[in-house]
Design an enzyme around this catalytic site. Structure first.
Site, PDB file in Angstrom:
ATOM      1  N   LYS A 274       0.820  -1.218   0.000  1.00  0.00           N
ATOM      2  CA  LYS A 274       0.000   0.000   0.000  1.00  0.00           C
ATOM      3  C   LYS A 274       0.849   1.261   0.000  1.00  0.00           C
ATOM      4  O   LYS A 274       0.455   2.272  -0.579  1.00  0.00           O
ATOM      5  CB  LYS A 274      -0.945   0.013   1.211  1.00  0.00           C
ATOM      6  CG  LYS A 274      -2.169  -0.851   1.028  1.00  0.00           C
ATOM      7  CD  LYS A 274      -3.296  -0.368   1.927  1.00  0.00           C
ATOM      8  CE  LYS A 274      -4.570  -1.151   1.680  1.00  0.00           C
ATOM      9  NZ  LYS A 274      -5.621  -0.799   2.637  1.00  0.00           N
TER      10      LYS A 274
ATOM     11  N   LYS B 273      -4.962  -8.886  -6.420  1.00  0.00           N
ATOM     12  CA  LYS B 273      -6.280  -9.190  -5.848  1.00  0.00           C
ATOM     13  C   LYS B 273      -7.295  -8.126  -6.259  1.00  0.00           C
ATOM     14  O   LYS B 273      -6.944  -6.971  -6.508  1.00  0.00           O
ATOM     15  CB  LYS B 273      -6.201  -9.336  -4.322  1.00  0.00           C
ATOM     16  CG  LYS B 273      -6.075  -8.062  -3.571  1.00  0.00           C
ATOM     17  CD  LYS B 273      -6.352  -8.256  -2.074  1.00  0.00           C
ATOM     18  CE  LYS B 273      -6.287  -6.878  -1.432  1.00  0.00           C
ATOM     19  NZ  LYS B 273      -6.590  -6.780  -0.057  1.00  0.00           N
TER      20      LYS B 273
ATOM     21  N   LYS C  47     -11.408  -2.775  -3.761  1.00  0.00           N
ATOM     22  CA  LYS C  47     -12.298  -1.625  -3.944  1.00  0.00           C
ATOM     23  C   LYS C  47     -11.508  -0.343  -4.151  1.00  0.00           C
ATOM     24  O   LYS C  47     -12.052   0.653  -4.593  1.00  0.00           O
ATOM     25  CB  LYS C  47     -13.323  -1.480  -2.812  1.00  0.00           C
ATOM     26  CG  LYS C  47     -12.819  -1.582  -1.386  1.00  0.00           C
ATOM     27  CD  LYS C  47     -13.956  -1.379  -0.375  1.00  0.00           C
ATOM     28  CE  LYS C  47     -13.992  -2.398   0.732  1.00  0.00           C
ATOM     29  NZ  LYS C  47     -12.784  -2.473   1.574  1.00  0.00           N
TER      30      LYS C  47
HETATM   31  P1  TYM Z   1     -11.079  -4.889   3.598  1.00  0.00           P
HETATM   32  O1  TYM Z   1     -12.097  -3.827   3.675  1.00  0.00           O
HETATM   33  O2  TYM Z   1      -9.905  -4.683   2.713  1.00  0.00           O
HETATM   34  O3  TYM Z   1     -11.725  -6.256   3.176  1.00  0.00           O
HETATM   35  C1  TYM Z   1     -12.814  -6.789   3.882  1.00  0.00           C
HETATM   36  C2  TYM Z   1     -12.775  -8.309   3.808  1.00  0.00           C
HETATM   37  O4  TYM Z   1     -12.795  -8.732   2.446  1.00  0.00           O
HETATM   38  C3  TYM Z   1     -11.707  -9.633   2.205  1.00  0.00           C
HETATM   39  N1  TYM Z   1     -11.252  -9.412   0.836  1.00  0.00           N
HETATM   40  C4  TYM Z   1     -11.135 -10.376  -0.086  1.00  0.00           C
HETATM   41  N2  TYM Z   1     -11.390 -11.686  -0.048  1.00  0.00           N
HETATM   42  C5  TYM Z   1     -11.184 -12.393  -1.183  1.00  0.00           C
HETATM   43  N3  TYM Z   1     -10.727 -11.839  -2.335  1.00  0.00           N
HETATM   44  C6  TYM Z   1     -10.461 -10.524  -2.425  1.00  0.00           C
HETATM   45  N4  TYM Z   1     -10.042  -9.977  -3.556  1.00  0.00           N
HETATM   46  C7  TYM Z   1     -10.666  -9.723  -1.256  1.00  0.00           C
HETATM   47  N5  TYM Z   1     -10.511  -8.391  -0.993  1.00  0.00           N
HETATM   48  C8  TYM Z   1     -10.858  -8.237   0.301  1.00  0.00           C
HETATM   49  C9  TYM Z   1     -10.653  -9.247   3.229  1.00  0.00           C
HETATM   50  O5  TYM Z   1      -9.771 -10.309   3.475  1.00  0.00           O
HETATM   51  C10 TYM Z   1     -11.493  -8.894   4.436  1.00  0.00           C
HETATM   52  O6  TYM Z   1     -11.826 -10.050   5.161  1.00  0.00           O
HETATM   53  N6  TYM Z   1      -8.009  -5.121   7.489  1.00  0.00           N
HETATM   54  C11 TYM Z   1      -9.335  -5.530   7.064  1.00  0.00           C
HETATM   55  C12 TYM Z   1     -10.438  -4.896   7.884  1.00  0.00           C
HETATM   56  C13 TYM Z   1     -10.337  -5.116   9.353  1.00  0.00           C
HETATM   57  C14 TYM Z   1     -10.515  -6.344  10.031  1.00  0.00           C
HETATM   58  C15 TYM Z   1     -10.348  -6.032  11.430  1.00  0.00           C
HETATM   59  C16 TYM Z   1     -10.781  -7.649   9.644  1.00  0.00           C
HETATM   60  C17 TYM Z   1     -10.100  -4.178  10.295  1.00  0.00           C
HETATM   61  N7  TYM Z   1     -10.104  -4.708  11.523  1.00  0.00           N
HETATM   62  C18 TYM Z   1     -10.444  -7.017  12.396  1.00  0.00           C
HETATM   63  C19 TYM Z   1     -10.868  -8.633  10.620  1.00  0.00           C
HETATM   64  C20 TYM Z   1     -10.705  -8.317  11.982  1.00  0.00           C
HETATM   65  C21 TYM Z   1      -9.454  -5.138   5.617  1.00  0.00           C
HETATM   66  O7  TYM Z   1      -8.541  -4.724   5.012  1.00  0.00           O
HETATM   67  O8  TYM Z   1     -10.659  -5.224   5.097  1.00  0.00           O
END
Ligand code: TYM
Length: 333
Positions: free
Chosen positions: A111, A194, A197
């Site tokens: 990032k 991957k 968004k």
């Molecule tokens: P975020 O918003 O990037 O993504 C949310 C969830 O979607 C999954 N994900 C994917 N799974 C499969 N293929 C993809 N291309 C893909 N893109 C995203 C992510 O693995 C995630 O589960 N850091 C986390 C948010 C967070 C969190 C937490 C998660 C903050 N605190 C505590 C678990 C526990 C994140 O980047 O989410």
């Protein structure tokens, strides 16, 4: 009964990757466990977010999660910044985590890109806040996509070091819950990246609010190769775009990639993409319709989130109080 926690950033409309990798797995957990699902706006501002847009996206995220099947009666759905325990515990964890641990985080490297000096300090300590999210509720099960694995290992390291340093067994071990087939949905433009968004190209992803024509167009334009589909998964090893589309169809139709290949062996991508579009539209259009309906009543969404944060706060408050006693901010006993 486990306590489940997961989060999603309101940094855009959720994608098919978020849905298949995470959100879809959250829905059935509501009946079996004590679940908290959090819209992580504190995490979102680790990269610049336009304030008005952030607020709108937070609401949109809530509507989407409800449309996907989260039910505020069966889970706690809330916004991270509404519960101060997250930021408070994250500070304490900033003082527990070691720089060496954070330096190994691949997501920060990805990032921050080449100009690391210009990245926010928040982006660097992002995983510490994640650990705080989970541990403020002493959650033990965390359903996420594959990209979060390293962050959860770090959260366990933090919990263990906290326990060790303060001579306690207070924080439990966290178990990641990462579901097979669609744990890693890839970009439609580049099968080695991957689906995200925050990708600058909207053509790289399916958004959960894309209409039928948009889905059809994005799938038609999705990068593929000239070969027909093989009969076995091993033959897709060096064809990441083809493997991704096969994986998506399998996930959406609730089968295994092997079965998709058996059915479509020898087919070119023209015909395959039509089948895929049809399956995606059938699956996603009811979600989109429900999301649009929910968005028409913003006060109801805001009220649901407010109630969620009150319930979350009530769980986190005694945990934080105990942490403060252990650390020496409050008298023990
Ligand atoms: P975020 O918003 O990037 O993504 C949310 C969830 O979607 C999954 N994900 C994917 N799974 C499969 N293929 C993809 N291309 C893909 N893109 C995203 C992510 O693995 C995630 O589960 N850091 C986390 C948010 C967070 C969190 C937490 C998660 C903050 N605190 C505590 C678990 C526990 C994140 O980047 O989410």
């Amino acid at each position: 009964m486990h306590r489940v926690f997961s989060g999603i950033q309101p940094s855009g409309v959720p994608t098919l990757g978020n849905y298949l990798g995470a959100i879809r797995n959250w829905v059935p957990m509501q009946d079996r466990h004590d679940c908290l699902f959090c819209i992580v706006d504190l995490h979102a501002i680790t990269v610049w977010q336009e304030p008005a847009q952030l607020l709108a996206q937070t609401r949109e995220m809530a509507a989407t999660l409800l449309a996907c099947g989260l039910d505020p009666k069966r889970c706690v759905l809330f916004v991270q910044s509404h519960v101060t325990a997250h930021a408070e515990l994250a500070w304490i964890f900033n003082c527990v985590a070691r720089l060496g641990w954070l330096n190994r985080m691949t997501q920060f490297k990805d990032k921050a890109g080449k100009d690391r000096e210009a990245a926010s300090a928040g982006l660097y300590v992002y995983p510490n806040l994640m650990a705080a999210d989970i541990l403020a509720y002493k959650a033990t099960s965390v359903p996420v996509g594959d990209d979060q694995r390293q962050h959860l290992e770090l959260a366990n390291d933090i919990a263990q070091k906290f326990n060790h340093d303060y001579g306690t067994e207070f924080f439990p071990r966290i178990e990641p819950f990462i579901q097979g087939v669609a744990a890693r949905v890839m970009s439609l433009r580049d099968g080695t990246k991957k689906m995200s968004k925050s990708d600058p190209s909207d053509q790289s992803r399916i958004n959960l609010n894309d209409d039928t024509d948009t889905i059809a167009l994005k799938i038609r334009r999705a990068r593929t190769d000239a070969e027909p589909l093989p009969g076995h998964l091993a033959q897709l090893e060096s064809r990441p775009e083809a493997r991704n589309l096969v994986g998506i169809l399998a996930a959406v139709t609730g089968t295994l990639p092997e079965n998709v290949l058996r059915e479509h062996e020898g087919q070119g991508f023209g015909a395959f993409k039509e089948v895929l579009t049809e399956a995606l539209v059938a699956h996603l259009s009811p979600i989109r319709a429900e999301m649009l309906r929910l968005l028409q009543d913003a006060p109801a969404l805001d009220a649901a989130l407010r109630q969620g944060s009150e319930r979350a706060e009530a769980i986190a408050r005694p945990v934080l109080a105990e942490v403060k006693r252990l650390v020496g901010f409050l008298p023990r006993g």
